[in-house]
Write an enzyme that holds these catalytic residues in place. Structure first.
Site, PDB file in Angstrom:
ATOM      1  N   GLU A   1      -5.941  14.301   4.383  1.00  0.00           N
ATOM      2  CA  GLU A   1      -4.677  14.196   5.017  1.00  0.00           C
ATOM      3  C   GLU A   1      -5.001  13.126   6.310  1.00  0.00           C
ATOM      4  OE1 GLU A   1      -2.994  18.027   5.667  1.00  0.00           O
ATOM      5  OE2 GLU A   1      -1.966  17.986   3.794  1.00  0.00           O
TER       6      GLU A   1
ATOM      7  N   GLU B   1      -4.323  13.107  -6.305  1.00  0.00           N
ATOM      8  CA  GLU B   1      -4.044  12.136  -7.533  1.00  0.00           C
ATOM      9  C   GLU B   1      -4.383  10.871  -6.986  1.00  0.00           C
ATOM     10  OE1 GLU B   1      -1.980  14.560  -6.456  1.00  0.00           O
ATOM     11  OE2 GLU B   1      -0.886  15.481  -7.919  1.00  0.00           O
TER      12      GLU B   1
ATOM     13  N   CYS C   1       3.430  14.826  -7.110  1.00  0.00           N
ATOM     14  CA  CYS C   1       4.863  14.306  -6.506  1.00  0.00           C
ATOM     15  C   CYS C   1       5.351  13.198  -7.219  1.00  0.00           C
ATOM     16  CB  CYS C   1       4.229  13.991  -4.877  1.00  0.00           C
ATOM     17  SG  CYS C   1       3.516  12.498  -4.624  1.00  0.00           S
TER      18      CYS C   1
END
Ligand code: THU
Length: 141
Positions: free
Chosen positions: A48, A59, A91
């Site tokens: 992040e 991923e 996602c």
């Protein structure tokens, strides 16, 4: 839906990568492991950033590791997170990222900390999808 396999090496690699997550903002630690066309396993966590949109899913990180190591195809994938919040699953953006390198019948294992919960094909995760064959005459090397 295909039966869940026992991708123990993918799970171990993804858990080890997850342990190295940098996710202080969401607190949601993810690990992804990818098997390349040579059978090698590449794994990475989510990373992040204080500028939130610059954060990177596990991923995406793992695809970078695979490509950097000379891999060109993904034959099997696994994503692991704490399933208490719900079944861990890539996602939408990462489904498309996988699509670039993985066949639609390739297995994506969805795992909690105790192991694989469900295994689905990439085609199940991303139906009616757009991919490199729409633009390229040959599979890139
Ligand atoms: N995340 C992943 O790493 N993979 C996914 O497919 C779902 C979301 C990360 C991104 C962010 O760091 C955190 O989980 C919360 O969204």
């Amino acid at each position: 839906m295909p039966p869940a396999g026992s991708p123990d090496d993918l799970l171990a690699a993804a858990l080890a990568a997850r342990a190295r997550t940098y996710s202080p903002y969401s607190g949601y630690a993810v690990g992804a492991a990818l098997r390349d066309e040579h059978g090698r396993v590449h794994a990475a966590p989510n990373v992040e950033n204080a500028a939130y949109p610059q954060g990177q899913c596990a991923e995406a990180s793992a695809i970078g590791v695979l490509i950097g190591a000379g891999g060109r195809r993904i034959v099997e994938a696994l994503v692991v997170a704490d399933a208490a919040a719900g079944l861990p699953t890539p996602c939408g953006a990462c489904r498309q990222r996988l699509r670039e390198f993985m066949p639609l019948d390739g297995l994506v294992h969805l795992a909690g900390l105790g192991g694989v919960i469900r295994s689905v094909t990439l085609g199940e995760l991303l139906p009616l999808s757009f991919g490199p064959e729409f633009l390229l005459k040959e599979t890139p090397r």
